[in-house]
Design a protein around this motif. Structure first.
Motif, short mmCIF file in Angstrom:
data_model
loop_
_atom_site.label_atom_id
_atom_site.label_comp_id
_atom_site.label_asym_id
_atom_site.label_seq_id
_atom_site.Cartn_x
_atom_site.Cartn_y
_atom_site.Cartn_z
N VAL A 1 0.84 -1.21 0.00
CA VAL A 1 0.00 0.00 0.00
C VAL A 1 0.87 1.26 0.00
CG1 VAL A 1 -1.67 1.33 1.34
CG2 VAL A 1 -1.98 -1.13 1.07
N GLY A 2 1.95 1.23 0.78
CA GLY A 2 2.85 2.39 0.80
C GLY A 2 3.48 2.66 -0.56
N LEU A 3 3.93 1.61 -1.22
CA LEU A 3 4.50 1.78 -2.56
C LEU A 3 3.45 2.27 -3.56
CD1 LEU A 3 6.79 -1.38 -2.79
CD2 LEU A 3 7.50 0.99 -2.48
N PHE A 4 2.22 1.77 -3.42
CA PHE A 4 1.15 2.21 -4.32
C PHE A 4 0.84 3.69 -4.12
CE2 PHE A 4 -3.43 2.95 -4.93
CZ PHE A 4 -3.51 2.69 -6.29
N LEU A 5 0.74 4.13 -2.87
CA LEU A 5 0.47 5.55 -2.61
C LEU A 5 1.60 6.43 -3.11
CD1 LEU A 5 -1.09 5.39 0.98
CD2 LEU A 5 -2.27 5.72 -1.19
N PHE A 6 2.84 5.98 -2.92
CA PHE A 6 3.98 6.74 -3.41
C PHE A 6 3.93 6.87 -4.94
CE2 PHE A 6 8.38 6.87 -4.98
CZ PHE A 6 8.80 8.05 -4.38
N ALA A 7 3.57 5.76 -5.62
CA ALA A 7 3.48 5.80 -7.07
C ALA A 7 2.36 6.74 -7.52
CB ALA A 7 3.24 4.39 -7.62
N VAL A 8 1.24 6.76 -6.78
CA VAL A 8 0.13 7.66 -7.13
C VAL A 8 0.55 9.12 -6.98
CG1 VAL A 8 -2.16 8.43 -6.41
CG2 VAL A 8 -1.69 5.99 -6.61
N PHE B 1 3.90 14.50 -11.63
CA PHE B 1 4.45 14.64 -12.98
C PHE B 1 3.36 14.62 -14.05
CE2 PHE B 1 8.15 13.10 -10.62
CZ PHE B 1 9.11 14.01 -11.03
N GLY B 2 2.17 14.09 -13.71
CA GLY B 2 1.08 14.07 -14.67
C GLY B 2 0.10 15.20 -14.51
N LYS B 3 0.53 16.30 -13.89
CA LYS B 3 -0.35 17.45 -13.66
C LYS B 3 -0.99 17.97 -14.94
CE LYS B 3 -0.05 22.29 -12.22
NZ LYS B 3 0.83 23.34 -11.66
N PRO B 4 -0.24 18.17 -16.05
CA PRO B 4 -0.91 18.70 -17.27
C PRO B 4 -2.00 17.79 -17.80
CG PRO B 4 1.48 18.90 -17.43
CD PRO B 4 1.20 18.04 -16.24
#
Length: 391
Positions: free
Chosen positions: A54-61, A67-70
């Motif tokens: 879960v920690g790795l998933f939240l970090f990836a999100v 970086f996917g803001k635009p």
């Protein structure tokens, strides 16, 4: 494994002749790891695996959102605006107006009103921006006794800097200057990014309003069981209803607050009252930092405009009083406890989304937090999180 140890003993009859006795000492052998021990270790660490995942998933999100803001931010803004405007499109559909045409009319009226309001305040805002150096100079003159200590500190720092320059003047160093992009280039880049994001948001919003419940119908068809279909429809309707109610209510409350602040500014003879009313209404969308910024701006404008201290702080006090009544009485009474959130969680969410997406993130922090709370309330494993988010 046995080891031989020699021990010397003394005989009482022959004290000068010690006796040497060899004693075998058995050293304990290290136990070999058993399969049961490995199973016990895996059983103890088994509970840590989901936490790590879960920690790795939240970090990836978080990394993806940053970086996917635009790409992500226009989708989020269009989705929230669709929640706000979809009830109006439904009303037009009841009047036998096609959904695409109703979406165009609603979007035209909505953004037309926003554009009209911006055009009414852009000129006075530009005038105040042009007079910003003079305004700050006048504020500094009125608060001259407060700036004396800061001036002394700056003078001392300047003296230390001069001494350092004199001490290092004999040392020849090669200076490497990094030239930053010019102001015009930066403005052009940000303008292009803003225009592109605005066009994407408008197109997405039109498709979301014009499509109606098509996406919900597709989701219902995909889900396998009737229970899952009913649950998905219930969750979607509650999210849409609650967010529509929240966004419409908050927009209406902030509009009324802006009208009252503008009327108060006109009553106390503050110049450009419409500008301060619109500014107060917009800043009230941002929790905590928005009202603080509004009070600060009105205080500075008051001290620039009026000579009497009580008249100078009167606009800020009126705005602060109106905001206090709105935040503590009006909004909780209208929205009720069902849509209230934990103040600490609101502040943390505001910090997080402001860091992630800047000012748009600050405006979106509360709706996103409310959507998360509604989803957590519908899933039993996430119900403790929903309880923590509630006020």
């Amino acid at each position: 494994m046995a080891a031989q140890v020699e021990v010397q003993l003394k005989d009482s009859e022959h004290p000068d002749e010690p006796l040497t006795v060899a004693i075998e000492h058995a050293e304990p052998e290290h136990p070999k790891p058993q399969l049961s021990d490995l199973a016990l270790f895996l059983k103890r660490t088994h509970s840590l695996v989901p936490v790590a995942v879960v920690g790795l998933f939240l970090f990836a999100v978080i990394v993806g959102l940053y970086f996917g803001k635009p790409f992500v931010m226009p989708i989020v803004i269009a989705t929230l605006l669709s929640f706000l405007l979809k009830p109006l499109v439904r009303l037009m559909c009841r009047a036998h107006i096609p959904k695409p045409l109703g979406a165009l009319v609603v979007m035209g009226v909505f953004f037309g009103l926003i554009g009209f309001g911006l055009t009414r305040i852009l000129q006075p805002a530009a005038e105040w921006s042009a007079r910003a150096p003079e305004t700050m100079r006048r504020v500094e003159e009125k608060f001259h006794h407060l700036f004396r200590r800061a001036q002394r500190i700056s003078r001392a720092a300047a003296q230390v800097e001069d001494i350092t320059k004199e001490a290092t003047s004999d040392i020849q160093t090669q200076r490497v200057e990094v030239k930053e992009p010019g102001i015009i280039k930066t403005v052009v880049v940000y303008t292009k990014s803003f225009v592109a994001g605005l066009i994407e948001t408008l197109v997405l919003l039109f498709f979301m309003l014009g499509a109606g419940d098509m996406f919900m119908e597709k989701l219902v068809r995909v889900l396998p069981t009737l229970h899952d279909k009913k649950r998905a429809v219930g969750i979607a309707h509650e999210v849409q209803h609650n967010l529509s109610t929240f966004l419409f209510t908050i927009t209406l409350i902030n509009a009324v607050l802006g009208l009252l602040v503008g009327f108060a500014a006109w009553a106390v003879r503050l110049p450009n009252p419409a500008l301060w009313g619109v500014l107060a209404g917009l800043l009230n969308f941002i929790p905590y930092f928005g009202p603080i910024s509004g009070v600060t701006v009105l205080t500075l404008v008051g001290f620039v405009t009026f000579d009497e201290p009580w008249r100078a702080i009167l606009p800020a006090l009126i705005y602060l009083g109106l905001h206090g009544v709105e935040a503590n009485i009006i909004t909780p009474m209208i929205l009720g406890r069902r849509l209230t959130l934990n103040p600490l969680v609101i502040f943390i969410s505001l910090m997080f989304w402001t860091w992630l997406w800047g000012i748009p993130g600050a405006l979106l922090s509360i709706p996103i937090l409310m959507m998360l709370k509604i989803l957590c309330d519908h899933f039993k494993p996430l119900s403790p999180i929903g309880e923590f988010l509630s006020g």
